[in-house]
Scaffold this motif. Structure first.
Motif, PDB file in Angstrom:
ATOM      1  N   THR A 112       6.588  -5.764   8.639  1.00  0.00           N
ATOM      2  CA  THR A 112       6.316  -5.921   7.213  1.00  0.00           C
ATOM      3  C   THR A 112       4.820  -6.144   7.012  1.00  0.00           C
ATOM      4  OG1 THR A 112       6.570  -8.326   7.229  1.00  0.00           O
ATOM      5  CG2 THR A 112       8.566  -7.009   6.847  1.00  0.00           C
ATOM      6  N   GLN A 113       4.379  -5.961   5.778  1.00  0.00           N
ATOM      7  CA  GLN A 113       2.967  -6.182   5.460  1.00  0.00           C
ATOM      8  C   GLN A 113       2.592  -7.643   5.683  1.00  0.00           C
ATOM      9  OE1 GLN A 113       1.342  -4.228   1.939  1.00  0.00           O
ATOM     10  NE2 GLN A 113       0.375  -6.152   1.347  1.00  0.00           N
ATOM     11  N   ALA A 114       3.515  -8.557   5.353  1.00  0.00           N
ATOM     12  CA  ALA A 114       3.244  -9.983   5.531  1.00  0.00           C
ATOM     13  C   ALA A 114       2.984 -10.316   6.995  1.00  0.00           C
ATOM     14  CB  ALA A 114       4.401 -10.811   4.998  1.00  0.00           C
ATOM     15  N   ALA A 115       3.802  -9.733   7.894  1.00  0.00           N
ATOM     16  CA  ALA A 115       3.614  -9.980   9.323  1.00  0.00           C
ATOM     17  C   ALA A 115       2.315  -9.360   9.811  1.00  0.00           C
ATOM     18  CB  ALA A 115       4.794  -9.418  10.112  1.00  0.00           C
ATOM     19  N   SER A 116       1.981  -8.191   9.278  1.00  0.00           N
ATOM     20  CA  SER A 116       0.733  -7.524   9.658  1.00  0.00           C
ATOM     21  C   SER A 116      -0.472  -8.373   9.263  1.00  0.00           C
ATOM     22  CB  SER A 116       0.657  -6.150   8.993  1.00  0.00           C
ATOM     23  OG  SER A 116      -0.505  -5.457   9.405  1.00  0.00           O
ATOM     24  N   CYS A 117      -0.394  -8.984   8.082  1.00  0.00           N
ATOM     25  CA  CYS A 117      -1.487  -9.858   7.623  1.00  0.00           C
ATOM     26  C   CYS A 117      -1.559 -11.127   8.465  1.00  0.00           C
ATOM     27  CB  CYS A 117      -1.279 -10.224   6.155  1.00  0.00           C
ATOM     28  SG  CYS A 117      -1.532  -8.863   5.004  1.00  0.00           S
TER      29      CYS A 117
ATOM     30  N   GLY B 195      -5.558  -6.714   5.163  1.00  0.00           N
ATOM     31  CA  GLY B 195      -6.289  -7.157   3.984  1.00  0.00           C
ATOM     32  C   GLY B 195      -5.373  -7.588   2.844  1.00  0.00           C
ATOM     33  N   LYS B 196      -5.877  -8.468   1.995  1.00  0.00           N
ATOM     34  CA  LYS B 196      -5.117  -8.922   0.832  1.00  0.00           C
ATOM     35  C   LYS B 196      -5.108  -7.858  -0.261  1.00  0.00           C
ATOM     36  CE  LYS B 196      -5.990 -13.863   1.575  1.00  0.00           C
ATOM     37  NZ  LYS B 196      -6.577 -15.104   0.999  1.00  0.00           N
ATOM     38  N   GLU B 197      -6.161  -7.043  -0.323  1.00  0.00           N
ATOM     39  CA  GLU B 197      -6.256  -5.995  -1.336  1.00  0.00           C
ATOM     40  C   GLU B 197      -6.221  -4.616  -0.673  1.00  0.00           C
ATOM     41  OE1 GLU B 197      -9.708  -6.579  -3.695  1.00  0.00           O
ATOM     42  OE2 GLU B 197      -9.154  -8.613  -4.337  1.00  0.00           O
ATOM     43  N   ASP B 198      -5.582  -3.686  -1.373  1.00  0.00           N
ATOM     44  CA  ASP B 198      -5.518  -2.297  -0.912  1.00  0.00           C
ATOM     45  C   ASP B 198      -5.043  -2.213   0.533  1.00  0.00           C
ATOM     46  OD1 ASP B 198      -5.758   0.437  -1.274  1.00  0.00           O
ATOM     47  OD2 ASP B 198      -7.826   0.502  -0.565  1.00  0.00           O
TER      48      ASP B 198
END
Length: 248
Positions: A153-158, A170-173
Motif C-alpha cells: 500500500t502507499q502507506a507502507a511505502s511511505c 512522498g506525501k504529495e504526488d
C-alpha cells in the motif's frame, strides 16, 4: 512590474531554454519511464512541465531545473518533490554555505545541504510499525544486516521509504500506485559500514535508486555484494523473473 510582464518574462525565459537546450531536453525526455520510441517529444512542452518545479513566479530557477533534467538527475514524475526541495533551499539559503542554486552541481548536493538544516521526522511508534508490517508489507528477507520489504500500500511505502527522496514515499504526488501496477517495489535496508542504508529496486522500469533517488553507485553495489543475503536476494529475483527461461 505588472502581472502581464511577469508572464512575458517567464515565457521568454522558457522559450529561450527550450530553444537553446532543445536536443538535450528531448533526449532526456526519451529516457522517461514508459516512453515509446514512436512517441514524439517537444522541448517546449517539456520545459512547460519543468516550470511546475519552480516555486519562483518569474521562473528564476528554471535554468537550474532544466540543467538537472538533461543530466537525468530526476524524472518528470518527481517535479512536485523537486519543487519542495528548491523551496526549502530558497527559505534556508541565508544559513547555507551555498546561497546560489546555480552553483549546486547536482541534486545529491542540494539534498545534502537541505538535510543538514532540516530536522528529521520522528520515527513511527513500534506498534504502528508492527501493524503496518503485518497488514501492508511482505518481507522476503529479514535478517539483522539485510532486509527486503515489499510494500503493498502507499502507506507502507511511505513508512519504509521515510527519510528518502523517492516519489513513492512522498506525501504529495505519490507515485507508488503507478509503480506497483507494473510490478513489486523492493525496498532494501542494508547495514553498510555500521549505518543502515536504503535502496529501492523496481525490475519493470529497470530502476535501482539510493536514498536520494539517484542511480545506485558501483561502490554501493560492491558493498551490498559482500552481504550473503544480497546474493540470495539476487537469486530470488532471477528465479522469479527469469525462471521460465532457465527451465527451457
Amino acid at each position: 512590474m505588472r502581472a502581464k510582464e511577469f508572464v512575458y518574462l517567464l515565457e521568454d525565459r522558457a522559450d529561450f531554454i527550450a530553444t537553446q537546450m532543445k536536443s538535450k531536453i528531448e533526449t532526456a525526455a526519451q529516457q522517461e519511464p514508459g516512453h515509446s520510441v514512436d512517441q514524439p517529444t517537444d522541448s517546449v512542452a517539456i520545459v512547460d512541465q519543468l516550470k511546475q518545479a519552480d516555486p519562483d513566479p518569474q521562473g528564476k530557477n528554471l535554468q537550474f531545473i532544466a540543467n538537472m533534467y538533461v543530466r537525468q538527475q530526476f524524472k518528470l514524475e518527481d517535479l512536485a518533490r523537486l519543487r519542495d526541495s528548491i523551496a526549502k533551499f530558497i527559505k534556508m539559503r541565508n544559513t547555507l554555505q551555498i546561497k546560489d542554486l546555480n552553483q549546486i552541481k547536482d541534486l545529491k548536493q542540494l539534498y545534502n545541504l537541505i538535510d543538514t538544516e532540516e530536522e528529521q521526522p520522528a520515527a513511527p511508534s513500534a506498534k504502528q510499525q508492527t501493524r503496518d508490517i503485518k497488514a501492508n508489507a511482505d518481507r522476503p528477507f529479514d535478517t539483522p544486516n539485510f532486509k527486503v520489504i515489499v510494500p503493498k500500500t502507499q502507506a507502507a511505502s511511505c513508512l519504509y521509504g521515510a527519510g528518502t527522496k523517492w516519489c513513492t514515499a512522498g506525501k504529495e504526488d505519490n507515485q507508488f500506485k503507478n509503480y506497483a501496477a507494473k510490478g513489486d517495489l523492493y525496498i532494501i535496508m542494508a547495514n553498510l559500514g555500521g549505518k543502515t542504508r536504503k535502496f529501492q529496486l523496481h525490475m519493470e522500469t529497470d530502476s535501482f535508486m539510493n536514498e536520494r533517488d539517484l542511480a545506485i553507485s558501483k561502490p554501493d553495489i560492491s558493498a551490498l555484494s559482500k552481504i550473503p543475503e544480497y546474493t540470495q536476494f539476487l537469486n530470488f529475483l532471477i528465479k522469479k523473473y527469469y525462471g521460465k527461461y532457465l527451465g527451457a
